[in-house]
Design an enzyme around this catalytic site. Structure first.
Site, PDB file in Angstrom:
ATOM      1  N   LEU A 234      19.199  36.208 -54.678  1.00 51.40           N
ATOM      2  CA  LEU A 234      18.513  34.937 -54.511  1.00 51.40           C
ATOM      3  C   LEU A 234      19.478  33.753 -54.520  1.00 51.40           C
ATOM      4  O   LEU A 234      20.238  33.568 -55.461  1.00 51.40           O
ATOM      5  CB  LEU A 234      17.468  34.756 -55.618  1.00 51.40           C
ATOM      6  CG  LEU A 234      16.598  33.508 -55.543  1.00 51.40           C
ATOM      7  CD1 LEU A 234      15.729  33.537 -54.295  1.00 51.40           C
ATOM      8  CD2 LEU A 234      15.735  33.390 -56.799  1.00 51.40           C
ATOM      9  N   ASP A 235      19.441  32.960 -53.442  1.00 48.49           N
ATOM     10  CA  ASP A 235      20.216  31.720 -53.325  1.00 48.49           C
ATOM     11  C   ASP A 235      21.723  31.933 -53.452  1.00 48.49           C
ATOM     12  O   ASP A 235      22.467  31.005 -53.799  1.00 48.49           O
ATOM     13  CB  ASP A 235      19.755  30.688 -54.363  1.00 48.49           C
ATOM     14  CG  ASP A 235      18.338  30.199 -54.108  1.00 48.49           C
ATOM     15  OD1 ASP A 235      17.929  30.175 -52.935  1.00 48.49           O
ATOM     16  OD2 ASP A 235      17.644  29.867 -55.080  1.00 48.49           O
ATOM     17  N   GLU A 236      22.203  33.134 -53.178  1.00 44.84           N
ATOM     18  CA  GLU A 236      23.631  33.405 -53.299  1.00 44.84           C
ATOM     19  C   GLU A 236      24.250  33.929 -52.008  1.00 44.84           C
ATOM     20  O   GLU A 236      25.338  34.495 -52.018  1.00 44.84           O
ATOM     21  CB  GLU A 236      23.881  34.396 -54.446  1.00 44.84           C
ATOM     22  CG  GLU A 236      23.524  33.851 -55.824  1.00 44.84           C
ATOM     23  CD  GLU A 236      23.904  34.802 -56.942  1.00 44.84           C
ATOM     24  OE1 GLU A 236      24.649  35.768 -56.681  1.00 44.84           O
ATOM     25  OE2 GLU A 236      23.453  34.587 -58.082  1.00 44.84           O
TER      26      GLU A 236
END
Length: 291
Positions: A234-236
């Site tokens: 997530l979000d990486e």
């Protein structure tokens, strides 16, 4: 831009770095009477890989399909010789794109306006949302709107419906324009390198609801946004573009939020544009972006 008549293509490639790559690519283009309009390369990657983007024009052929297929066949021996991962794109063909949104419409509105005015080089195939707030907006642009509600009990069915929409629309790019649902690892892997997300750059400090209000309470002086490819982490995912703007103590949480949304819209538009122009090459967990 060259005035020589013909059809434009963009070649992107990456491979182990060694002597002779640029010469081999240039020789291939000369053999096909190509006129190079722009060429960029990067050969200082820590893992020893070489990256290249070439925008070129070839004389008119009998048909665009025959020209593209012929160039692909002709380049295959060069690619094999240097163990290249490569793609050849017809510059006149726009990427079919689905935009996904929840209840914050600033990025959606910005993308649609840019697309309608010709400054966003994609073909918008539709809008997908877990709410129906922006059905009227999509209708005003005469593009399909797909309302796919998501609840705790129907996530699998909703994702199945989403994949049907993606397949049915022929979408090659998915843009998460503040879509506030976590997608499964299966969807993320399927759309690897073809799904772009935008979020504020306060992570990991200010998570959850109202991050701009949290930032205001801490007295931040810089706010920003990050656009990246979506991965199961997530979000990486690999970052495509980021930007910041200065703020100060005079701004209320609401004005801080407005400023942040402006940055989010601009960063996402640049990321989508660069992807559509084949300027972004994946390099593991990072990207190489040719401006």
């Amino acid at each position: 831009m060259s005035a020589v008549p013909g059809r434009d293509y963009v070649l992107t490639l990456s491979c182990p770095d060694k002597p002779g790559i640029v010469y081999a690519v240039s020789s291939f283009l000369v053999q096909h009477s190509a006129n190079i309009l722009a060429s960029q390369q990067y050969g200082e990657s820590p893992d020893g890989r070489f990256f290249m983007r070439v925008h070129f024009r070839v004389p008119p052929a009998q048909s665009p399909a025959e020209s593209l297929a012929g160039l692909e066949r002709g380049f295959s021996w060069v690619a094999e010789s240097f163990q290249m991962s490569w793609q050849l794109h017809d510059d006149a063909t726009r990427i079919r794109t689905l935009i996904m949104v929840s209840r914050l419409g600033h990025c959606l509105n910005d993308l649609l306006f840019r697309w309608k005015t010709g400054s966003l080089p994609v073909d918008v195939a539709g809008v997908v949302s877990n709410h129906d707030d922006f059905a009227e907006l999509a209708g005003s642009y005469r593009i399909p709107f797909h309302h796919i509600p998501v609840t705790a009990g129907n996530k699998a069915a909703a994702e199945s419906q989403l994949l049907e929409v993606i397949d049915g629309s022929g979408a090659e790019l998915i843009v998460l324009a503040r879509y506030m649902q976590i997608l499964s690892g299966e969807v993320c892997k399927r759309m690897e390198g073809r799904m772009i997300n935008i979020h504020h750059s306060f992570l990991p400090s200010f998570k959850g609801a109202k991050p701009y209000h949290q930032a205001h309470a801490r007295g931040v002086k810089l706010i920003g946004a990050t656009a990246h490819y979506v991965t199961p982490d997530l979000d990486e995912g690999p970052i495509i573009e980021q930007d910041v703007t200065r703020v100060n103590h005079t701004l209320s949480p609401e004005r801080l939020t407005e400023a942040g949304r402006d940055v989010e819209a601009q960063v996402l538009a640049r990321a989508v544009t660069w992807h559509a122009e084949h300027r972004v090459l994946l390099n593991g967990d990072r990207t190489v972006v040719f401006h």
